[in-house]
Design a protein around this motif. Structure first.
Motif, PDB file in Angstrom:
ATOM      1  N   VAL A 144       0.834  -1.203   0.000  1.00 10.58           N
ATOM      2  CA  VAL A 144       0.000   0.000   0.000  1.00 10.58           C
ATOM      3  C   VAL A 144       0.868   1.253   0.000  1.00 10.58           C
ATOM      4  O   VAL A 144       0.596   2.223  -0.726  1.00 10.58           O
ATOM      5  N   PHE A 145       1.930   1.238   0.776  1.00  9.61           N
ATOM      6  CA  PHE A 145       2.809   2.406   0.846  1.00  9.61           C
ATOM      7  C   PHE A 145       3.456   2.695  -0.504  1.00  9.61           C
ATOM      8  O   PHE A 145       3.576   3.863  -0.915  1.00  9.61           O
ATOM      9  N   SER A 146       3.841   1.652  -1.213  1.00 14.16           N
ATOM     10  CA  SER A 146       4.428   1.840  -2.547  1.00 14.16           C
ATOM     11  C   SER A 146       3.428   2.496  -3.490  1.00 14.16           C
ATOM     12  O   SER A 146       3.793   3.370  -4.298  1.00 14.16           O
ATOM     13  N   ALA A 147       2.148   2.085  -3.391  1.00 11.90           N
ATOM     14  CA  ALA A 147       1.111   2.692  -4.229  1.00 11.90           C
ATOM     15  C   ALA A 147       0.942   4.169  -3.885  1.00 11.90           C
ATOM     16  O   ALA A 147       0.787   5.018  -4.783  1.00 11.90           O
ATOM     17  N   LEU A 148       0.994   4.510  -2.599  1.00  8.09           N
ATOM     18  CA  LEU A 148       0.863   5.910  -2.188  1.00  8.09           C
ATOM     19  C   LEU A 148       2.038   6.751  -2.691  1.00  8.09           C
ATOM     20  O   LEU A 148       1.857   7.893  -3.144  1.00  8.09           O
ATOM     21  N   GLN A 149       3.240   6.198  -2.609  1.00 11.14           N
ATOM     22  CA  GLN A 149       4.405   6.919  -3.113  1.00 11.14           C
ATOM     23  C   GLN A 149       4.276   7.186  -4.611  1.00 11.14           C
ATOM     24  O   GLN A 149       4.602   8.273  -5.099  1.00 11.14           O
ATOM     25  N   LYS A 150       3.798   6.187  -5.330  1.00 12.50           N
ATOM     26  CA  LYS A 150       3.601   6.332  -6.772  1.00 12.50           C
ATOM     27  C   LYS A 150       2.581   7.425  -7.057  1.00 12.50           C
ATOM     28  O   LYS A 150       2.773   8.277  -7.945  1.00 12.50           O
ATOM     29  N   LEU A 151       1.494   7.434  -6.299  1.00 14.79           N
ATOM     30  CA  LEU A 151       0.452   8.432  -6.503  1.00 14.79           C
ATOM     31  C   LEU A 151       0.939   9.833  -6.131  1.00 14.79           C
ATOM     32  O   LEU A 151       0.580  10.821  -6.785  1.00 14.79           O
ATOM     33  N   PHE A 152       1.750   9.923  -5.105  1.00 12.50           N
ATOM     34  CA  PHE A 152       2.298  11.223  -4.721  1.00 12.50           C
ATOM     35  C   PHE A 152       3.151  11.804  -5.847  1.00 12.50           C
ATOM     36  O   PHE A 152       3.110  13.009  -6.129  1.00 12.50           O
ATOM     37  N   ASP A 153       3.904  10.922  -6.491  1.00  9.58           N
ATOM     38  CA  ASP A 153       4.708  11.360  -7.634  1.00  9.58           C
ATOM     39  C   ASP A 153       3.823  11.827  -8.784  1.00  9.58           C
ATOM     40  O   ASP A 153       4.235  12.679  -9.590  1.00  9.58           O
ATOM     41  N   TYR A 154       2.596  11.278  -8.873  1.00  2.62           N
ATOM     42  CA  TYR A 154       1.648  11.699  -9.905  1.00  2.62           C
ATOM     43  C   TYR A 154       0.954  13.017  -9.549  1.00  2.62           C
ATOM     44  O   TYR A 154       0.211  13.572 -10.349  1.00  2.62           O
ATOM     45  N   GLY A 155       1.163  13.471  -8.317  1.00  3.12           N
ATOM     46  CA  GLY A 155       0.549  14.724  -7.900  1.00  3.12           C
ATOM     47  C   GLY A 155      -0.637  14.572  -6.969  1.00  3.12           C
ATOM     48  O   GLY A 155      -1.282  15.564  -6.611  1.00  3.12           O
ATOM     49  N   VAL A 156      -0.940  13.344  -6.546  1.00  2.00           N
ATOM     50  CA  VAL A 156      -2.025  13.120  -5.587  1.00  2.00           C
ATOM     51  C   VAL A 156      -1.468  13.369  -4.186  1.00  2.00           C
ATOM     52  O   VAL A 156      -0.479  12.753  -3.791  1.00  2.00           O
ATOM     53  N   ASN A 157      -2.089  14.240  -3.443  1.00  2.00           N
ATOM     54  CA  ASN A 157      -1.536  14.558  -2.121  1.00  2.00           C
ATOM     55  C   ASN A 157      -2.533  14.438  -0.979  1.00  2.00           C
ATOM     56  O   ASN A 157      -2.318  14.978   0.093  1.00  2.00           O
ATOM     57  N   GLU A 158      -3.649  13.711  -1.212  1.00  2.00           N
ATOM     58  CA  GLU A 158      -4.618  13.478  -0.144  1.00  2.00           C
ATOM     59  C   GLU A 158      -5.051  12.015  -0.156  1.00  2.00           C
ATOM     60  O   GLU A 158      -5.147  11.399  -1.225  1.00  2.00           O
ATOM     61  N   ALA A 159      -5.310  11.487   1.027  1.00  2.00           N
ATOM     62  CA  ALA A 159      -5.758  10.097   1.141  1.00  2.00           C
ATOM     63  C   ALA A 159      -6.872   9.995   2.171  1.00  2.00           C
ATOM     64  O   ALA A 159      -6.870  10.712   3.179  1.00  2.00           O
ATOM     65  N   LEU A 160      -7.816   9.111   1.904  1.00  2.00           N
ATOM     66  CA  LEU A 160      -8.956   8.861   2.790  1.00  2.00           C
ATOM     67  C   LEU A 160      -8.652   7.635   3.636  1.00  2.00           C
ATOM     68  O   LEU A 160      -8.403   6.551   3.101  1.00  2.00           O
ATOM     69  N   VAL A 161      -8.689   7.813   4.959  1.00  2.00           N
ATOM     70  CA  VAL A 161      -8.236   6.786   5.897  1.00  2.00           C
ATOM     71  C   VAL A 161      -9.382   6.378   6.816  1.00  2.00           C
ATOM     72  O   VAL A 161     -10.028   7.233   7.413  1.00  2.00           O
ATOM     73  N   GLY A 162      -9.623   5.076   6.935  1.00  2.00           N
ATOM     74  CA  GLY A 162     -10.687   4.573   7.798  1.00  2.00           C
ATOM     75  C   GLY A 162     -10.186   3.888   9.043  1.00  2.00           C
ATOM     76  O   GLY A 162     -10.958   3.244   9.762  1.00  2.00           O
ATOM     77  N   ASN A 163      -8.873   4.018   9.331  1.00  2.00           N
ATOM     78  CA  ASN A 163      -8.299   3.384  10.508  1.00  2.00           C
ATOM     79  C   ASN A 163      -7.095   4.209  10.951  1.00  2.00           C
ATOM     80  O   ASN A 163      -6.256   4.574  10.128  1.00  2.00           O
ATOM     81  N   LEU A 164      -7.016   4.510  12.246  1.00  2.00           N
ATOM     82  CA  LEU A 164      -5.917   5.343  12.739  1.00  2.00           C
ATOM     83  C   LEU A 164      -4.559   4.711  12.473  1.00  2.00           C
ATOM     84  O   LEU A 164      -3.561   5.419  12.314  1.00  2.00           O
ATOM     85  N   GLY A 165      -4.509   3.398  12.402  1.00  2.00           N
ATOM     86  CA  GLY A 165      -3.244   2.720  12.145  1.00  2.00           C
ATOM     87  C   GLY A 165      -2.703   2.941  10.751  1.00  2.00           C
ATOM     88  O   GLY A 165      -1.557   2.581  10.464  1.00  2.00           O
ATOM     89  N   HIS A 166      -3.512   3.530   9.864  1.00  2.00           N
ATOM     90  CA  HIS A 166      -3.063   3.763   8.496  1.00  2.00           C
ATOM     91  C   HIS A 166      -2.584   5.196   8.283  1.00  2.00           C
ATOM     92  O   HIS A 166      -2.046   5.514   7.227  1.00  2.00           O
ATOM     93  N   ALA A 167      -2.798   6.041   9.263  1.00  2.00           N
ATOM     94  CA  ALA A 167      -2.443   7.448   9.102  1.00  2.00           C
ATOM     95  C   ALA A 167      -0.939   7.628   8.933  1.00  2.00           C
ATOM     96  O   ALA A 167      -0.483   8.498   8.174  1.00  2.00           O
ATOM     97  N   PHE A 168      -0.169   6.804   9.610  1.00  2.74           N
ATOM     98  CA  PHE A 168       1.286   6.970   9.566  1.00  2.74           C
ATOM     99  C   PHE A 168       1.821   6.801   8.148  1.00  2.74           C
ATOM    100  O   PHE A 168       2.649   7.592   7.689  1.00  2.74           O
ATOM    101  N   MET A 169       1.339   5.776   7.434  1.00  4.73           N
ATOM    102  CA  MET A 169       1.883   5.548   6.093  1.00  4.73           C
ATOM    103  C   MET A 169       1.466   6.667   5.133  1.00  4.73           C
ATOM    104  O   MET A 169       2.190   6.982   4.191  1.00  4.73           O
ATOM    105  N   VAL A 170       0.308   7.270   5.368  1.00  2.00           N
ATOM    106  CA  VAL A 170      -0.138   8.378   4.523  1.00  2.00           C
ATOM    107  C   VAL A 170       0.769   9.588   4.714  1.00  2.00           C
ATOM    108  O   VAL A 170       1.244  10.195   3.749  1.00  2.00           O
TER     109      VAL A 170
END
Length: 694
Positions: free
Chosen positions: A500-526
């Motif tokens: 999941v983190f690799s996908a977020l890094q890829k998206l950040f490089d594409y210019g995506v800078n926001e993520a929707l999180v449904g669990n506090l444990g996922h906030a760190f990777m975002v």
């Protein structure tokens, strides 16, 4: 040694668990716990229970593990206040807002993250630690390997369920009971729809959501080696004898460092099982985990009667104490007692008389003081000093022992002095704009059409893995001024985090800078990926304080729980941007089980499955990240004709949730909400926004 935590759904269950070796018990107070159907405890019963447990060296944890509305918050904090002042050893809690309110009001009582918080990775435990919690109850779906990784690296204690019922859905993420029957599992009123019959395309004679009970009594040494601090038995809704029997077997296995005997395993099955037990999640093998409750075993009444007689007839639980008695001429006889916890008691009797015949001896005094039968104490050391020629009647010595036992009990029952402050004020409200943002959320790449992009929503929410693989489909939205937001799965275990983190890094490089999180444990990777946080419905934002907690955690926005009434959402203080789901099939369950594979005997991930109930309702079942399944509601939420209510609720955004809709239907529904057509889907519901939940 690892702590054994047992259920106590009634005052008698407290006795049953304590007398059979529980190191701690957990119990509910009033209506703020996840087993509101249990007898639970009045304030008076609770105070007696705490005293009973502490005298016998047993801890008490209070379950306040439900979602709490704004109107209920003060009552929940007051319940915690009573528990703290009574000396409870901790509070088990789910609601993020209640955590904040209790931490401010009662800073000294330990708080434990309930399994209802859906903590399934190390980051989730650390997020709980940052909020001031001292223990995290891990999700029941974790394997031994995952439990070990979390427990060895966590900064706070971990707790694991080892025996009892398994929910089909991740705890805290089940909305099936509330959306079908207005009885919310997050509010302690689950109607257990997972134990009902459903059809997976065949006859209505299957129970595809009913799992066998968990049983790890033969794996306790592995859990201890893994670094788990506490093991927990489920069952506050079950009878006291159940708690007695299961606690006794687990206690002996723990303290004697042995495997259960065949007779003990047979007894566990007789007192309660669903066609046997399972260790499927623990071993990472999810096959053959299904079972239903059959007819009670014919011997169960005899087993229960024997268990009841054992714990009701006397003191099986004995605390070691040390006695020292002194009899001196002209002085009142004096006795001292102390335990291994640092408690000390002193008692006095009358001045001894001059002996006419045989006087007091040290041997006689120690013999009399040793007689602690029928009390919660076992005298392990007994010394005496007696001057010659003195006499006291045996009744006076017995009374001295009684006073000493009573006094040491009082010392052991004393509650610690803790901070006790006023409840924090209602969070400040940040007024929302009058024209809420329009948000489209899709599930599949097929739904990302140029026609949908042409409607120019303010935001487009897309699963992170789909967006990373098909970003070219996002570009028409971006070109039209729509802001893309990556949606994280609700469940991401530690062994899945890198993907999941690799996908977020890829998206950040594409210019995506926001993520929707449904669990506090996922906030760190975002945040580690450089993105900003938005809160999804899985965070169960149920009150103003929970919204403030998310704001303090760095979230830009939050989603109001769809278990709230619209009037409650309207009256909530909104310290950060708050959105609401206003259309779509709401999710009922997210499960580590694959219903589709269970039905077809093979993977059919690309084709949604169907689950039918006895009323003919059809619930779509789709694949989720990690080969999990999400069950969606049979009826689609529809509020296009309630715009006046929605626009007056102080919301930042209105979200249309597209799940099983075709690309064309997505466009038509969106047009309807935007006033561009009069399209209206079939089989509609208002959800819980006008009904609420129990």
């Amino acid at each position: 040694m690892i702590e054994l935590l047992s259920p106590a759904g009634s005052p008698e269950s407290v006795i049953a668990a304590v007398q059979n070796g529980a190191d701690a018990v957990y119990m509910g107070m009033e209506d703020f716990n996840a087993r509101r159907g249990a007898k639970n405890f009045t304030n008076e019963e609770f105070l007696k229970a705490v005293r009973y447990c502490h005298i016998r060296g047993c801890k008490v944890y209070v379950t306040l593990n439900t979602l709490v509305s704004d109107r209920e918050m003060e009552g929940a904090v007051n319940a915690a206040r009573i528990a703290s002042q009574a000396g409870a050893d901790g509070i088990i809690i789910q609601d993020l807002g209640l955590v904040k309110a209790i931490r401010k009001s009662l800073p000294d009582i330990p708080l434990h993250a309930s399994t209802q918080m859906s903590i399934h990775n190390l980051a989730g435990v650390e997020a709980a630690a940052e909020m001031g919690l001292t223990r995290a109850v891990l999700a029941r779906e974790l394997s031994l390997e995952q439990i070990r990784f979390i427990s060895k690296n966590a900064s706070i204690e971990t707790e694991v369920f080892v025996h009892g019922a398994l929910c089909f859905c991740h705890s805290g993420q089940c909305y099936m009971s509330s959306l079908i029957g207005r009885r919310s599992g997050n509010r302690g009123m689950c109607a257990q729809p997972c134990r009902m019959q459903y059809s997976l395309g065949g006859r209505m004679d299957d129970y595809p959501l009913s799992l066998k009970d968990n049983c790890l009594v033969d794996r306790l040494s592995e859990l201890e080696e893994a670094g788990v601090a506490c093991i927990k038995i489920e069952g506050r809704m079950k009878r006291p004898e159940y708690s007695a029997i299961v606690t006794g077997i687990y206690s002996k296995a723990l303290k004697e460092h042995r495997q259960p005997t065949p007779e003990e395993m047979e007894m566990l099955e007789k007192v309660f099982s669903r066609q046997g037990f399972t260790q499927g999640y623990f071993d990472g093998d999810k096959q053959d985990m299904f079972g239903v409750r059959g007819e009670p075993d014919k011997d169960s009444d005899k087993i229960f009667a024997a268990a009841r007689k054992a714990y009701a007839d006397g003191e099986l639980r004995r605390v070691p104490v040390h006695f020292y008695t002194v009899a001196e001429k002209g002085e009142r006889i004096k006795a001292i007692a102390f335990d291994n916890d640092g408690n000390k008691a002193v008692a006095y009797g009358p001045v001894p008389e001059k002996a006419r015949r045989q006087g007091l001896t040290e041997a006689y005094l120690t013999e009399q003081m040793f007689k602690t039968g029928g009390t919660p104490y076992n005298c392990v050391e007994n010394k005496a000093k007696a001057e010659p020629g003195l006499f006291l009647p045996a009744a006076e010595i017995n009374e001295l022992r009684r006073k000493l036992v009573s006094e040491i009990s009082e010392r052991r029952a004393v509650a610690p002095i803790r901070g006790n402050y006023r409840m924090p004020p209602m969070p400040a409200n940040v007024p929302a704009i009058s024209d809420p943002a329009v948000i489209f959320q899709v599930r599949t790449e097929e739904q990302l059409t140029p026609e949908l992009a042409a409607l120019k929503p303010d935001y487009i929410y897309v699963p992170a893995m789909v967006m990373a693989e098909h970003f070219e489909l996002i570009r028409p939205f971006v070109d039209n001024g729509t802001r893309p937001v990556a949606v994280l799965p609700r469940v991401i275990t530690d062994n899945q985090a890198n993907e999941v983190f690799s996908a977020l890094q890829k998206l950040f490089d594409y210019g995506v800078n926001e993520a929707l999180v449904g669990n506090l444990g996922h906030a760190f990777m975002v945040t580690a990926a450089g993105m900003k946080l938005r809160g999804d419905f899985g965070l169960n934002s149920f009150n103003s304080w929970s919204l403030e907690t998310l704001k303090e955690a760095g979230f830009m926005s939050a989603t109001a729980s769809f278990e709230l009434r619209l009037s409650q959402i309207k009256s909530m203080a909104k310290p950060l941007d708050t959105e609401m789901i206003v259309y779509g099939r709401l999710p009922l369950m997210v499960s580590d089980q694959c219903i589709m594979h269970h039905s077809a005997g093979r993977c059919t991930c690309q084709t949604p499955g169907q689950l039918s109930d006895r009323m003919g309702n059809i619930f779509p079942v789709v694949k989720e990240f990690g080969c999990r399944n999400v069950i969606y509601n049979a009826h689609k939420l529809y509020l296009v004709d309630k715009k006046e209510d929605l626009y007056s609720a102080g919301l930042w955004g209105l979200r249309l949730l597209f799940t099983t809709e075709s690309p064309r239907e997505c466009v038509e529904v969106a047009k309807g909400y935007m006033g561009l057509s009069d399209y209206k889907p079939n089989v509609l519901t208002r959800g819980l926004y006008y009904r609420g939940v129990d």
